[in-house]
Design an enzyme around this catalytic site. Structure first.
Site, mmCIF file in Angstrom:
data_model
loop_
_atom_site.group_PDB
_atom_site.id
_atom_site.type_symbol
_atom_site.label_atom_id
_atom_site.label_comp_id
_atom_site.label_asym_id
_atom_site.label_seq_id
_atom_site.Cartn_x
_atom_site.Cartn_y
_atom_site.Cartn_z
ATOM 1 C CG HIS A 151 -2.120 0.999 1.029
ATOM 2 N ND1 HIS A 151 -2.054 2.318 1.556
ATOM 3 C CD2 HIS A 151 -3.377 0.613 0.505
ATOM 4 C CE1 HIS A 151 -3.201 2.780 1.101
ATOM 5 N NE2 HIS A 151 -4.107 1.756 0.652
ATOM 6 C CG HIS A 152 1.887 5.224 -2.790
ATOM 7 N ND1 HIS A 152 2.881 5.600 -2.180
ATOM 8 C CD2 HIS A 152 2.006 5.229 -4.058
ATOM 9 C CE1 HIS A 152 3.773 6.446 -3.046
ATOM 10 N NE2 HIS A 152 3.142 6.158 -4.183
ATOM 11 C CB SER A 153 -0.608 4.375 3.311
ATOM 12 O OG SER A 153 -1.020 3.090 3.670
#
Length: 470
Positions: A151-153
Site C-alpha cells: 500500500h502506498h501509505s
C-alpha cells in the site's frame, strides 16, 4: 508546553503507535486507494529459505512493515494510527498456482497477466499492507521473479527505494552496503560581493523569475482544480478508471542511448525522457485519430495534455540510517512516510520531421518547471487541506520496490495503481539499462503493447538523429 508536547509524541511512538500522515490518509480513500507493484527480475531461481531469512532480518523489523492502520471509531473524526503487530510471513509470502501450460507456452505473457491481476485483488487490511509473490519459472529476461505489492501509505518512492538499497548488499563484498554517488554540493544562496554587480543582478533576477513562475504555476494549479480541463485525447481517463484492471508492461532501453542524446543536446537525462515521452505519445495519438499527412498536422497545433510529475522534496536518508530503522534496539530520527509534491507538466503533442525537436521542447518545458516552487506548494497545500478539511484532493503516485538480500537483481520494474489515471509512465535506471514501465487501463488501451513499442521506436529515432548530428 512545547517540551511536554514533544515528550507526549515520543511516548506514543515508544508505545508503537504513530499517526498516519496526511498523504498516507489520502492514499486510503476509495477513489485514490493507491498500491505499489514492483516486479524484480532475479538472476537465479528464488531460494525460499534464504528469502524468508532475509525478510526476517530486514523488512519485518521495519516499523512500517510490522504495523497495521487502526482507527479509534469511538472518537469523532478519529485519525488512523500505525500500531505494531506480529508479522506472520506465511500471510505475506505467496506462491501463485499458475497453469503450467501457460507458463511454458509464453512465460513473459503469463508473468504479465499475473502481475496485472493483482490490480483487481483486494488486500487484507487487518495485516501489514505488503505481499511478496514468488514467481518460480524463468522468462526471457530472468531466471525467476518476485512481484511485490504494498500500500502506498507505507511510504513514497524515495524512502522505499532507499530502503530497498539498504536491504541489499554489494555483490563484490556481501557484508558491505552498496555504494551510492555523492550528492552534488549545495548551491550558494547568493553570490559574494566580490563577484561583481553583474553576478548580483543575475541572482536577483533569478529570484524574481522564481517568484513569478511559482505564482503562475499556483494560479494554473488552482484553475485546474476548479475548471481548467485538458482536451479529449486517447490518454484521458474515463470515470471509474481507478477501479478497473491495470496492465503493467515493461521493456528495457539502453541507458547509453539516452546519454548519447543527452550529450548531443547538452541537456539532462530527465530532459531526454520528457522529450521521448512526448514523441511516443504523439506517435500513438496521431495514429489513433488517423492523421498522418502534412496538411492535417497544421490543424492540431494546440493540444492541451498535461500530466502529474512527482517530485521528492526532502533529503534522502542515508543507507546506514535506514539500516538502523530495522534494528529495534536502536533509536533514530528518520522521518518516514510520503513527502512528495508534484508539478503539472504539459506534454508537447505534435508531428515533427526532426525527432530532436521533441527533446528541445522537452528541455524547454523542464527548464521552466525547474525555476518554480510548484512542487513545494502542492505538498504543503495538500497537507494543509487534508488537516483542515479532510481528504479532498487527488494527487498522482509513484512506484518503488523492496527485496531481501541474497538474490542478484537483473531488473526492477515498478508501477502503481488505484489512482484515477488511465496511463502511468515510470522510468527506472538500474546498472546500465533504463527500464520503462507502463500501467494502462486494460479497457481503454487494448493495443497497449503498440504504445510500449512507440516509446522504444521514439528513442531509436531520437538516438539516430543525435548520432547524425554529432
Amino acid at each position: 508546553m512545547e517540551r511536554k508536547r514533544k515528550e507526549a509524541e515520543r511516548d506514543v511512538e515508544r508505545a508503537g503507535a504513530e499517526p498516519v500522515s496526511p498523504a498516507g490518509r489520502l492514499f486510503r480513500e476509495a477513489h485514490f486507494n493507491c498500491y505499489i507493484v514492483a516486479l524484480l527480475g532475479l538472476g537465479a531461481p528464488v531460494d525460499v529459505a534464504a528469502a524468508r531469512a532475509g525478510l526476517e532480518a530486514t523488512l519485518v523489523r521495519h516499523p512500517r512493515f510490522c504495523s497495521v492502520q487502526v482507527s479509534d471509531d469511538v472518537k469523532k473524526n478519529a485519525k488512523p494510527r500505525w500500531v505494531r503487530t506480529t508479522v506472520n510471513l506465511d500471510d505475506h509470502v505467496i506462491f501463485p498456482d499458475l497453469d503450467p501450460a501457460a507458463t511454458s507456452a509464453d512465460p513473459d505473457r503469463a508473468l504479465e497477466d499475473y502481475v496485472s491481476s493483482l490490480s483487481t485483488r483486494p488486500m487484507d487490511h487487518s495485516r501489514p499492507l505488503w505481499e511478496f509473490h514468488v514467481i518460480d519459472f524463468p522468462t526471457s529476461e530472468a531466471a525467476g521473479a518476485v512481484a511485490i505489492r504494498m500500500h502506498h501509505s507505507l511510504g513514497d518512492g524515495v524512502s522505499l527505494i532507499s530502503l530497498l538499497t539498504a536491504c541489499t548488499r554489494s555483490a563484490a563484498d556481501p557484508a558491505r552496503l552498496p555504494a551510492l554517488p555523492s550528492p552534488p554540493p549545495p548551491r550558494r544562496s547568493a553570490p559574494p560581493l566580490s563577484a561583481g554587480a553583474l553576478a548580483l543582478a543575475a541572482w536577483a533576477w533569478s529570484l524574481v523569475a522564481l517568484a513569478w513562475n511559482t505564482l503562475v504555476d499556483v494560479a494554473l494549479f488552482v484553475a485546474t482544480s476548479w475548471f481548467l480541463r485538458d482536451a479529449p485525447t486517447p490518454f484521458l481517463g474515463s470515470p471509474g478508471v481507478e477501479f478497473r484492471r491495470k496492465r503493467f508492461l515493461n521493456c528495457t532501453l539502453d541507458l547509453d542511448d539516452v546519454k548519447l542524446v543527452k550529450n548531443a543536446m547538452k541537456c539532462t537525462v530527465n530532459d531526454v525522457l520528457v522529450g521521448v515521452t512526448s514523441a511516443a505519445l504523439s506517435r500513438y495519438y496521431f495514429r489513433k485519430i488517423g492523421e498522418t499527412s502534412s496538411d492535417k498536422r497544421k490543424t492540431r497545433k494546440n493540444i492541451r495534455m498535461r500530466s502529474a510529475l512527482l517530485v521528492n522534496i526532502r533529503k534522502t536518508p542515508g543507507l546506514h540510517t535506514l539500516t538502523q530503522m530495522m534494528d529495534p534496539s536502536k533509536d533514530n530520527a528518520v522521518k518516514w512516510g510520503n513527502q512528495i509534491g508534484y508539478i503539472v507538466l504539459p506534454f508537447h503533442i505534435a508531428m515533427h520531421d526532426d525527432p530532436l525537436e521533441y527533446i528541445r521542447q522537452g528541455k524547454k518545458t523542464a527548464d521552466r518547471k525547474k525555476r518554480s516552487l510548484e512542487a513545494v506548494f502542492t505538498y504543503w497545500s495538500g497537507n494543509l487541506v487534508v488537516k483542515l478539511l479532510g481528504i479532498k484532493p487527488r494527487l498522482s503516485a509513484m512506484a518503488c520496490s523492496l527485496t531481501p538480500p541474497c538474490h542478484p537483481i537483473v531488473y526492477i520494474a515498478t508501477s502503481v495503481y488505484g489512482h484515477p489515471h488511465a496511463l502511468t509512465v515510470h522510468f527506472q535506471s538500474y546498472m546500465n539499462i533504463m527500464k520503462l514501465v507502463l500501467a494502462v487501463d486494460d479497457e481503454q488501451f487494448p493495443d497497449s503493447h503498440q504504445l510500449l513499442d512507440d516509446f522504444a521506436e521514439s528513442l531509436r529515432l531520437v538516438r539516430q538523429a543525435a548520432s547524425e548530428r554529432s
